[in-house]
Design an enzyme around this catalytic site. Structure first.
Site, PDB file in Angstrom:
ATOM      1  N   GLU A 152     -78.451 122.929   5.067  1.00  0.00           N
ATOM      2  CA  GLU A 152     -79.455 122.727   4.810  1.00  0.00           C
ATOM      3  C   GLU A 152     -80.360 122.107   5.788  1.00  0.00           C
ATOM      4  O   GLU A 152     -81.327 121.272   6.024  1.00  0.00           O
ATOM      5  CB  GLU A 152     -79.958 122.169   3.713  1.00  0.00           C
ATOM      6  CG  GLU A 152     -79.241 122.736   2.667  1.00  0.00           C
ATOM      7  CD  GLU A 152     -79.814 122.161   1.138  1.00  0.00           C
ATOM      8  OE1 GLU A 152     -79.340 121.165   1.305  1.00  0.00           O
ATOM      9  OE2 GLU A 152     -79.544 123.072   0.251  1.00  0.00           O
TER      10      GLU A 152
ATOM     11  N   TRP B   6     -75.832 126.447  -6.646  1.00  0.00           N
ATOM     12  CA  TRP B   6     -75.438 127.724  -6.284  1.00  0.00           C
ATOM     13  C   TRP B   6     -73.377 126.556  -6.238  1.00  0.00           C
ATOM     14  O   TRP B   6     -72.768 128.104  -6.808  1.00  0.00           O
ATOM     15  CB  TRP B   6     -75.184 128.787  -4.996  1.00  0.00           C
ATOM     16  CG  TRP B   6     -74.400 127.652  -4.030  1.00  0.00           C
ATOM     17  CD1 TRP B   6     -75.157 126.155  -3.939  1.00  0.00           C
ATOM     18  CD2 TRP B   6     -74.359 127.488  -2.616  1.00  0.00           C
ATOM     19  NE1 TRP B   6     -74.955 125.034  -2.531  1.00  0.00           N
ATOM     20  CE2 TRP B   6     -74.534 126.339  -1.761  1.00  0.00           C
ATOM     21  CE3 TRP B   6     -74.489 129.062  -2.577  1.00  0.00           C
ATOM     22  CZ2 TRP B   6     -73.972 126.630  -0.305  1.00  0.00           C
ATOM     23  CZ3 TRP B   6     -72.913 128.947  -0.737  1.00  0.00           C
ATOM     24  CH2 TRP B   6     -73.185 127.481   0.000  1.00  0.00           C
ATOM     25  N   ASP B   7     -73.889 126.196  -6.494  1.00  0.00           N
ATOM     26  CA  ASP B   7     -72.353 124.933  -6.772  1.00  0.00           C
ATOM     27  C   ASP B   7     -71.610 125.515  -7.645  1.00  0.00           C
ATOM     28  O   ASP B   7     -70.130 126.140  -7.483  1.00  0.00           O
ATOM     29  CB  ASP B   7     -72.897 123.616  -7.310  1.00  0.00           C
ATOM     30  CG  ASP B   7     -73.455 122.967  -5.923  1.00  0.00           C
ATOM     31  OD1 ASP B   7     -74.205 123.269  -5.337  1.00  0.00           O
ATOM     32  OD2 ASP B   7     -73.056 121.674  -5.721  1.00  0.00           O
TER      33      ASP B   7
ATOM     34  N   LYS C 282     -74.814 120.612   8.834  1.00  0.00           N
ATOM     35  CA  LYS C 282     -74.950 120.076   7.860  1.00  0.00           C
ATOM     36  C   LYS C 282     -73.519 120.146   7.096  1.00  0.00           C
ATOM     37  O   LYS C 282     -72.736 119.968   6.744  1.00  0.00           O
ATOM     38  CB  LYS C 282     -75.895 120.091   6.419  1.00  0.00           C
ATOM     39  CG  LYS C 282     -75.901 118.540   5.070  1.00  0.00           C
ATOM     40  CD  LYS C 282     -76.670 119.347   4.214  1.00  0.00           C
ATOM     41  CE  LYS C 282     -77.190 118.805   3.378  1.00  0.00           C
ATOM     42  NZ  LYS C 282     -77.889 118.585   2.600  1.00  0.00           N
TER      43      LYS C 282
END
Ligand code: BGC
Length: 766
Positions: free
Chosen positions: A494, A352-353, A607
């Site tokens: 995550e 998805w970056d 995270k």
């Protein structure tokens, strides 16, 4: 690697001492490339801790059944071994009198200078320079200039080394090795599973005090290696120049696919002949000009302010440099890897970056490239369909990690070791990190609105939005409360696995289906042919009814009494622990050394940004109060253990008017690869963080946003800056923005159409 202001002002990042223990840092952050090819900046001579790497976009290969497909590390072209009176030139022995290595990001030239005395007392003054051409996508050119304080015999071993592996996995079978005219060296290798042939050719030119040395090479052909040897007597004070021209072609290259391998060998040989004729200086000049044309003149950004502003400006240029290296703008069958082409990390896979962190930069500065990235998603629909089917859903379920077009899901199933049980840790992302599907749809929409590219939408975009919406409709689960839920997912954060109703996932799925409904009407009313084509594929009336039902009844988490949006159904009731140790950590992931993931799942700890990305994407759906309260709540509990995290926090802090905070977070985002942490870039640069740096500057401080289809510019410069200038392209019109502390100036440079834009709250037409 300290901050040398004068070098940085000249677009140069420099390393001023040699450390054989930390080679990975410069290999990655000073890597060279052009989107077709990425070459880690390993030195010409070999060291124990080096990681040589050369990757060609899209050439995926699966080493064996227990590994996922990855970009193979091609045969090395860079190494040149030098022996001075029999002693190997290597900086980890002998004595270094001076040393500097520099990457000029404006021209893409890497250079290294040193004065070194070997253990036998022979002193050499050496300069190494190289480029990967931005103009000739297959070409690498190197020049080594040497002079000595004594009369010496110099031996050179240089050629092509096919013993490269991806940390031990050998992706190639050995092929033809050739020498042409006792000069040109050629090596062919083929990937073991995907059957892609790589052809590499190299040639050397030697000059002593400007006189061409016409000596034949000694030929060495070994297992997986082919190289030339030259022995030259050099007198004290004479200048020896070694130039190496090399190139790489593969059968994955567009246009070469159907040609046979012998023809490709010819092409590679001919290209090498042309390059040596062109010469090193001309290749450098031509490539540097291309950098100007493709990047610096196209998307100029400048920052003026206090002393540190020069570093801030460099940081955003450095991001632009790497964003050009990583993007395969020559081929729509490929996309951007999470580490670009600068290392083995994440195996060259796309996440998805691309859509959420990188795409905005390309859309606003280089729409043609942005379009290719989105076409890739369209071309990889077969893999997305296969994934949906495999999981019992309909439509297009995009893979969390993507590689070649029809590979489908390629996330590895296991990684690391659980610190409590000692068993391998399962990676759940490939199974249940499902928000990627709406991220892809969001990318399509952003591209379409900002560029106004209707042709793209008609060919690919509408279909992608419908197909992804069909997936979501089939994915939702009806609960006892008669609402639709999305259970058992990993959201962007995550550290939380198997959660229900992750706010990001649910809101984005809702957005995706709503967008499909909106386009349904537009197509039905205005584009009946496209409607008919898609109707045939998707039975749109039926699909519409389902979307309507799902959108009405989908569970969308609402903020609690303190205005905090619950990240998922459990987050706010998990236990709070003292996170100070991890908030102050020098290396990411500290918490995973004390707790296993199951335990982390029971703690209110993140995270990376999760709800905050949602606020950023769907800005108008949430009130300022909710954004502020949630920002404060989650940031306290976020360890920024992903490089994607700081930039989102910084942009939102800018939006909330918290200038100091926004600037500090931008500083952190910009130092992820550029900073002095020596180990964190070893496996490659952090691609998305570079998009994030641009977002901090242009979206955050520059105040640019596309909101509900409209352009808004509302700059808030940090106190450290006096002026920020940048350009953006809105529906084909290039706008130049100059923001100062006292005002803003926006000019339409293209002027072939009017642009409506809201500037600091006022609607203007440019
Ligand atoms: C992050 C993901 C990201 C991936 C690749 C992970 O550590 O949590 O959000 O997509 O890295 O950059």
């Amino acid at each position: 690697m300290g901050m040398n202001y004068s070098k940085i002002a000249n677009w140069i990042i420099a390393e001023d001492s040699f450390n054989p223990e930390t080679l990975g840092k410069c290999e990655a952050i000073m890597s060279l490339g052009n989107g077709y090819l990425g070459v880690r900046s390993a030195t010409e001579e070999h060291y124990l801790n080096e990681t040589r790497g050369m990757f060609v976009a899209g050439t995926f290969n699966k080493f064996d059944k227990n590994e996922v497909t990855e970009l193979p590390n091609a045969a090395d072209l860079i190494a040149v071994d030098l022996f001075i009176d029999g002693e190997r030139f290597a900086l980890d022995s002998g004595k270094i009198e001076s040393y500097t290595r520099e990457l000029n990001i404006k021209t893409g030239v890497l250079s290294r200078s040193t004065v070194w005395t070997g253990s036998s007392g022979k002193k050499v003054n050496a300069k190494f320079e190289r480029i990967v051409s931005l103009k000739r996508l297959h070409t690498i050119a190197q020049r080594i200039t040497l002079s000595f304080s004594n009369d010496v015999t110099v031996k050179i071993h240089s050629g092509i080394d096919g013993t490269m592996t991806n940390t031990g996995s050998q992706h190639f079978s050995d092929g033809d090795k050739r020498f042409y005219d006792k000069k040109y060296i050629q090596y062919v290798q083929e990937t073991t599973q995907s059957g892609i042939a790589f052809v590499e050719t190299a040639v050397h030119e030697l000059r002593l005090d400007d006189n061409l040395l016409e000596m034949p090479a000694e030929v060495f052909i070994e297992r997986r290696k082919v190289y030339a040897g030259y022995t030259i007597e050099v007198k004290s004070g004479q200048i020896l120049v070694i130039e190496k021209y090399s190139n790489i072609y593969t059968t994955r290259d567009k246009g070469y696919k159907e040609k046979d391998i012998h023809e490709m060998q010819e092409i590679s040989l001919d290209a090498c002949k042309t390059d040596i004729q062109t010469g090193y200086d001309a290749l450098v000049a031509e490539s540097a000009a291309q950098w100007g044309k493709e990047v610096w003149d196209k998307a100029p950004i400048s920052i003026e302010g206090v002393k540190d502003a020069v570093i801030d400006e460099f940081a955003v240029h450095f991001a632009q440099y790497h964003m050009r290296l990583m993007v395969p703008s020559h081929d729509n069958r490929m996309n951007i890897g999470a580490k670009g082409l600068s290392g083995e990390g994440y195996k060259g896979h796309t996440f998805w970056d691309t859509e959420i962190f990188l795409l905005p930069y390309y859309i606003f500065t280089d729409p043609h490239t942005a379009r290719k990235l989105e076409e890739y998603r369209y071309l990889s629909l077969p893999g997305a369909h296969a994934k949906a089917k495999h999981n019992g859903y309909k439509g297009a379920m995009f893979p969390w990690e993507a590689a070649w077009l029809d590979d489908g899901e390629v996330t590895p199933e296991y990684c690391d070791v659980d610190i409590l049980t000692g068993k391998p840790v399962k990676v759940w992302s490939g199974f249940i990190e499902q928000h990627i599907t709406s991220d892809v749809a969001f990318g399509v929409w952003q591209y379409a609105v900002i560029t106004g590219d209707e042709d793209f939408m008609e060919q690919y975009g509408y279909e992608l939005i419908m197909d992804t919406a069909i997936f979501w409709a089939s994915r939702l689960e009806e609960g006892k409360d008669s609402k639709y839920h999305i259970n058992d997912v990993v959201g962007p954060d995550e550290y939380r696995e198997h959660v229900n109703d992750n706010a990001f996932t649910n809101y984005m799925a809702h957005w995706n289906m709503k967008k499909a409904m909106e386009y349904y009407h537009i197509l039905k009313d205005k584009k009946p042919e496209i409607f008919a084509r898609l109707d045939k594929k998707f039975k749109l009336d039926e699909a519409y009814k389902t979307w309507e039902d799902r959108c009405r009844k989908i569970f969308l988490p609402v903020p609690n009494n303190e205005n905090v949006l619950p990240q998922d159904d459990r987050y706010l009731s998990c236990k709070d622990i003292d996170l100070e140790k991890y908030k102050k950590q020098e290396h990411v992931g500290g918490i995973t050394r004390d707790y296993n993931l199951e335990q982390i799942n029971q703690i209110q700890v993140s995270k990376q940004a999760d709800c905050l990305v949602l606020f950023f994407l769907l800005e108008n759906e949430f009130s300022q109060e909710v954004k502020k309260a949630s920002w404060a709540y989650y940031e306290k509990r976020t360890l920024h253990d992903s490089s994607l995290s700081f930039s989102t926090h910084s942009v939102l802090a800018s939006d909330m008017g918290k200038k100091k905070l926004a600037y500090n977070l931008f500083k952190k985002a910009s130092m992820i690869d550029l900073g002095t942490f020596m180990g964190s870039s070893n496996a490659g640069i952090h691609a998305a963080s570079f998009g994030g740096v641009w977002e901090c500057v242009v979206y955050g401080f520059g105040g640019v946003r596309m909101l509900d289809g409209k352009l808004r510019i509302r700059p808030t410069l940090p106190d450290e800056w006096n002026k920020l200038s940048y350009t953006i392209i809105w529906k084909g019109q290039k706008l130049a923005v100059k923001a100062t502390k006292n005002g803003i100036d926006v000019q339409n440079l293209t002027k072939t159409a009017e642009v409506e834009v809201e500037i600091n709250g006022e609607v203007c037409v440019l």
